[in-house]
Design a protein around this motif. Structure first.
Motif, mmCIF file in Angstrom:
data_model
loop_
_atom_site.group_PDB
_atom_site.id
_atom_site.type_symbol
_atom_site.label_atom_id
_atom_site.label_comp_id
_atom_site.label_asym_id
_atom_site.label_seq_id
_atom_site.Cartn_x
_atom_site.Cartn_y
_atom_site.Cartn_z
ATOM 1 N N THR A 1 45.489 -3.755 37.154
ATOM 2 C CA THR A 1 44.877 -2.682 36.391
ATOM 3 C C THR A 1 44.291 -3.247 35.101
ATOM 4 O O THR A 1 44.710 -4.306 34.623
ATOM 5 N N LYS B 1 40.608 -0.704 38.237
ATOM 6 C CA LYS B 1 41.720 0.214 38.458
ATOM 7 C C LYS B 1 42.380 0.407 37.092
ATOM 8 O O LYS B 1 42.689 -0.564 36.395
ATOM 9 N N LEU C 1 47.068 6.331 38.808
ATOM 10 C CA LEU C 1 46.043 5.331 39.096
ATOM 11 C C LEU C 1 44.674 5.991 39.227
ATOM 12 O O LEU C 1 44.525 6.989 39.927
#
Length: 122
Positions: free
Chosen positions: A16, A34, A91
Motif C-alpha cells: 500500500t 493500493k 483497502l
C-alpha cells in the motif's frame, strides 16, 4: 500502442502507498496504487493531482475546505498547492494522474513515506 489492463495491474503488487507506473503520456504519468489508512498531509506546489477510485472508498481531507469523499467510479482533482491528506477506510484501489516526477509525499519532508514509482514490470 501499449494496452494496460487496470484490474490485472492491481494484481501485480500487494504494497500500500507504493504507486506503480501504468502509463506515461505528454509529460504525465498514470499510476495505480493500493491505499489503506491515512497518508501524510502534503501538497504539490506545481502540480494538480487526480485521484480516480476504482474500488473501495477514499476521503481526501483538505485543510482549507470540507473533505471530499470518493467512491468506486468517482474521481477528483486536488489543485496544485492545496494541502491534502488521502485517507482510505479499508483497502482502496486508486488510479493517480499527475506530472512525471511528482513525489507521492509532495512537499512533506522527513515522513519516511516517500516512495520511488516502480514500473508494473518490476
Amino acid at each position: 500502442m501499449d494496452v494496460v489492463d487496470i484490474d490485472a495491474a492491481f494484481e501485480r503488487f500487494e504494497e500500500t502507498w507504493s504507486p506503480r507506473l501504468a502509463a506515461s503520456l505528454n509529460g504525465q504519468e498514470l499510476k495505480v496504487a493500493k491505499l489503506e489508512g491515512a497518508f501524510v498531509w502534503h501538497s504539490h506546489p506545481d502540480a494538480d493531482e487526480l485521484f480516480w477510485v476504482i474500488e473501495g472508498d477514499l476521503t481526501i481531507e483538505l485543510r482549507e475546505e470540507p473533505d471530499r469523499h470518493l467512491s468506486a467510479g468517482q474521481l477528483g482533482v486536488v489543485p496544485a498547492g492545496v494541502e491534502h491528506r488521502p485517507v482510505a477506510d479499508g483497502l482502496a484501489k486508486v488510479v493517480l494522474f499527475e506530472p512525471a516526477g511528482t513525489e507521492n509525499t509532495g512537499d512533506a519532508e522527513g515522513t519516511g513515506r516517500t516512495r520511488e514509482v516502480e514500473s508494473l514490470e518490476d
